[in-house]
Design a protein around this motif. Structure first.
Motif, PDB file in Angstrom:
ATOM      1  N   GLY A  73       4.086  -8.359  -1.849  1.00  0.00           N
ATOM      2  CA  GLY A  73       4.753  -7.083  -1.619  1.00  0.00           C
ATOM      3  C   GLY A  73       4.556  -6.520  -0.231  1.00  0.00           C
ATOM      4  O   GLY A  73       5.109  -5.476   0.103  1.00  0.00           O
ATOM      5  N   VAL A  74       3.739  -7.198   0.580  1.00  0.00           N
ATOM      6  CA  VAL A  74       3.500  -6.757   1.953  1.00  0.00           C
ATOM      7  C   VAL A  74       4.060  -7.806   2.911  1.00  0.00           C
ATOM      8  O   VAL A  74       3.698  -8.977   2.827  1.00  0.00           O
ATOM      9  N   ILE A  75       4.949  -7.373   3.786  1.00  0.00           N
ATOM     10  CA  ILE A  75       5.563  -8.295   4.746  1.00  0.00           C
ATOM     11  C   ILE A  75       5.379  -7.745   6.153  1.00  0.00           C
ATOM     12  O   ILE A  75       5.870  -6.659   6.476  1.00  0.00           O
ATOM     13  N   LEU A  76       4.667  -8.477   6.997  1.00  0.00           N
ATOM     14  CA  LEU A  76       4.547  -8.122   8.402  1.00  0.00           C
ATOM     15  C   LEU A  76       5.782  -8.647   9.120  1.00  0.00           C
ATOM     16  O   LEU A  76       6.195  -9.782   8.900  1.00  0.00           O
ATOM     17  N   THR A  77       6.364  -7.835   9.972  1.00  0.00           N
ATOM     18  CA  THR A  77       7.628  -8.208  10.582  1.00  0.00           C
ATOM     19  C   THR A  77       7.725  -7.710  12.014  1.00  0.00           C
ATOM     20  O   THR A  77       6.972  -6.812  12.427  1.00  0.00           O
ATOM     21  N   ILE A 114      -4.413  -6.634   5.927  1.00  0.00           N
ATOM     22  CA  ILE A 114      -3.020  -6.290   6.246  1.00  0.00           C
ATOM     23  C   ILE A 114      -2.958  -5.692   7.641  1.00  0.00           C
ATOM     24  O   ILE A 114      -2.216  -6.138   8.512  1.00  0.00           O
ATOM     25  N   PHE A 115      -3.770  -4.646   7.831  1.00  0.00           N
ATOM     26  CA  PHE A 115      -3.938  -4.032   9.146  1.00  0.00           C
ATOM     27  C   PHE A 115      -5.415  -4.161   9.493  1.00  0.00           C
ATOM     28  O   PHE A 115      -6.233  -3.392   8.988  1.00  0.00           O
ATOM     29  N   GLN A 129       2.381  -2.663  15.229  1.00  0.00           N
ATOM     30  CA  GLN A 129       2.564  -3.534  14.069  1.00  0.00           C
ATOM     31  C   GLN A 129       3.506  -2.885  13.060  1.00  0.00           C
ATOM     32  O   GLN A 129       3.314  -1.723  12.676  1.00  0.00           O
ATOM     33  N   PHE A 130       4.516  -3.651  12.648  1.00  0.00           N
ATOM     34  CA  PHE A 130       5.461  -3.193  11.631  1.00  0.00           C
ATOM     35  C   PHE A 130       5.163  -3.927  10.324  1.00  0.00           C
ATOM     36  O   PHE A 130       4.865  -5.125  10.325  1.00  0.00           O
ATOM     37  N   ALA A 131       5.275  -3.206   9.221  1.00  0.00           N
ATOM     38  CA  ALA A 131       5.078  -3.846   7.915  1.00  0.00           C
ATOM     39  C   ALA A 131       5.974  -3.186   6.875  1.00  0.00           C
ATOM     40  O   ALA A 131       6.138  -1.962   6.877  1.00  0.00           O
ATOM     41  N   GLU A 132       6.551  -4.005   6.033  1.00  0.00           N
ATOM     42  CA  GLU A 132       7.322  -3.511   4.886  1.00  0.00           C
ATOM     43  C   GLU A 132       6.402  -3.561   3.673  1.00  0.00           C
ATOM     44  O   GLU A 132       5.918  -4.624   3.290  1.00  0.00           O
ATOM     45  N   VAL A 133       6.137  -2.375   3.091  1.00  0.00           N
ATOM     46  CA  VAL A 133       5.156  -2.269   2.013  1.00  0.00           C
ATOM     47  C   VAL A 133       5.704  -1.374   0.900  1.00  0.00           C
ATOM     48  O   VAL A 133       6.830  -0.873   0.990  1.00  0.00           O
ATOM     49  N   PHE A 134       4.890  -1.170  -0.111  1.00  0.00           N
ATOM     50  CA  PHE A 134       5.193  -0.202  -1.171  1.00  0.00           C
ATOM     51  C   PHE A 134       4.113   0.871  -1.133  1.00  0.00           C
ATOM     52  O   PHE A 134       2.922   0.555  -1.125  1.00  0.00           O
ATOM     53  N   PHE A 135       4.535   2.129  -1.099  1.00  0.00           N
ATOM     54  CA  PHE A 135       3.594   3.231  -1.020  1.00  0.00           C
ATOM     55  C   PHE A 135       2.678   3.217  -2.238  1.00  0.00           C
ATOM     56  O   PHE A 135       3.127   3.260  -3.379  1.00  0.00           O
ATOM     57  N   ASN A 136       1.364   3.127  -1.972  1.00  0.00           N
ATOM     58  CA  ASN A 136       0.349   3.036  -3.024  1.00  0.00           C
ATOM     59  C   ASN A 136       0.624   1.866  -3.971  1.00  0.00           C
ATOM     60  O   ASN A 136       0.292   1.916  -5.156  1.00  0.00           O
ATOM     61  N   VAL A 143       8.470   1.504   1.577  1.00  0.00           N
ATOM     62  CA  VAL A 143       8.418   2.182   2.865  1.00  0.00           C
ATOM     63  C   VAL A 143       8.091   1.164   3.956  1.00  0.00           C
ATOM     64  O   VAL A 143       7.647   0.050   3.669  1.00  0.00           O
ATOM     65  N   SER A 144       8.324   1.575   5.197  1.00  0.00           N
ATOM     66  CA  SER A 144       7.898   0.772   6.343  1.00  0.00           C
ATOM     67  C   SER A 144       6.774   1.516   7.044  1.00  0.00           C
ATOM     68  O   SER A 144       6.869   2.725   7.262  1.00  0.00           O
ATOM     69  N   LEU A 145       5.714   0.795   7.383  1.00  0.00           N
ATOM     70  CA  LEU A 145       4.577   1.380   8.084  1.00  0.00           C
ATOM     71  C   LEU A 145       4.551   0.880   9.520  1.00  0.00           C
ATOM     72  O   LEU A 145       4.818  -0.295   9.785  1.00  0.00           O
ATOM     73  N   ILE A 146       4.209   1.789  10.433  1.00  0.00           N
ATOM     74  CA  ILE A 146       4.085   1.430  11.847  1.00  0.00           C
ATOM     75  C   ILE A 146       2.685   1.811  12.296  1.00  0.00           C
ATOM     76  O   ILE A 146       2.352   2.995  12.392  1.00  0.00           O
TER      77      ILE A 146
END
Length: 273
Positions: A73-77, A114-115, A129-136, A143-146
């Motif tokens: 469920g976590v994708i670094l992109t 992950i980070f 760093q960009f990542a496509e994740v799910f909040f909690n 969501v996308s995290l930066i």
């Protein structure tokens, strides 16, 4: 040698006198030395000019390797441009715990890979760093995290490069930001020149709307009741009073920042707390 040359093949002469062959011997030795030198130099690795394509290929390889270590469920992109997700960006000085915060937001331990996090004084995050994740880790809340590089002083060359790198990544690989989280070390909440410099950069990039989508996050503040009471006894003020005092200083420096919200987030909390 008497009695020996008759037994040797044509072209081979056994002799005690090698002075006549000295020049040939030196030539052979020279050739051997050259060959060994070439072999050694080929065995070394020399940096070659790097093209943009090579850089992209290397980054893709690094991401594939990193994604192999991340939870499902976590994708670094490289890019989160137009991916249909809300985007959350975290900025702050080195040591505020941005990466730990990002890990916890994904629903995983604060020290997850992950980070990557570091206890050292230098920033562990060396690029945006960009990542496509799910909040909690909630599959209904993508969501996308930066995660950004930690900074100290925008006046020095290092921080100038950090700002330039971040601006470049946002301009080319991110179409919008829904929430700006400004991480502040709650154990030492100071609005110094470094943080003000970074905030001014974002205010200049996004205009007044930046303040409508920004929040101050006080990190490294344990929120269990026992620790809270002890902290209040030592500081003679509640966490809320401390936060309001900090926001008052921010608003004095940034008049457009009225209405700015805050919250406390302890990324390194204990489950029993």
């Amino acid at each position: 040698m008497p009695g020996q040359d008759s037994k040797t093949p044509d072209g081979v002469l056994l002799t005690y006198n090698i002075q006549g062959n000295e020049r040939k011997k030196l030539l052979v030795i020279g050739v051997i030395v050259i060959v060994i030198g070439i072999w050694i130099s080929l065995d070394r690795s020399y940096p070659l000019p790097t093209t943009k394509v090579q850089v992209e290929m290397r980054r893709e390889g690094e991401q594939l390797e990193a994604n192999a270590k991340t939870p499902p469920g976590v994708i670094l992109t490289d890019s989160i441009h137009e991916n249909g997700r809300k985007k959350l960006l975290i900025i702050g000085k080195t040591g505020t715990g941005k990466s730990s915060l990002c890990n916890v937001i994904t629903g995983h331990p604060h020290d997850s890979e992950i980070f990557p996090v570091s206890a050292e004084a230098v920033s562990c995050t060396q690029s945006t760093q960009f990542a496509e994740v799910f909040f909690n880790n909630d599959k209904s809340r993508p969501v996308s995290l930066i995660d950004t590089i930690g900074f100290d002083d925008p006046q020095n060359d290092t921080d100038a490069k950090i700002i330039a790198e971040l601006v470049h990544e946002l301009k080319h690989n991110c179409d919008h930001v829904n929430l700006f989280m400004i991480a502040v070390n709650g154990q030492n909440p100071r609005l110094d020149g470094a943080l003000m410099g970074m905030i001014r950069i974002f205010e200049g990039m996004f205009g007044e709307e930046f303040w409508n989508q920004a929040v101050i996050v006080f990190t490294r503040v344990p929120m269990d009741e026992k620790t809270k009471k002890k902290r209040e006894r030592i500081t003679k003020e509640t966490d809320e009073e401390l936060a309001r005092k900090y926001l008052k200083v921010v608003k004095a420096e940034f008049p457009k920042g009225r209405g700015l919200q805050y919250l406390f987030m302890d990324a390194c909390y204990e489950e029993e707390d």
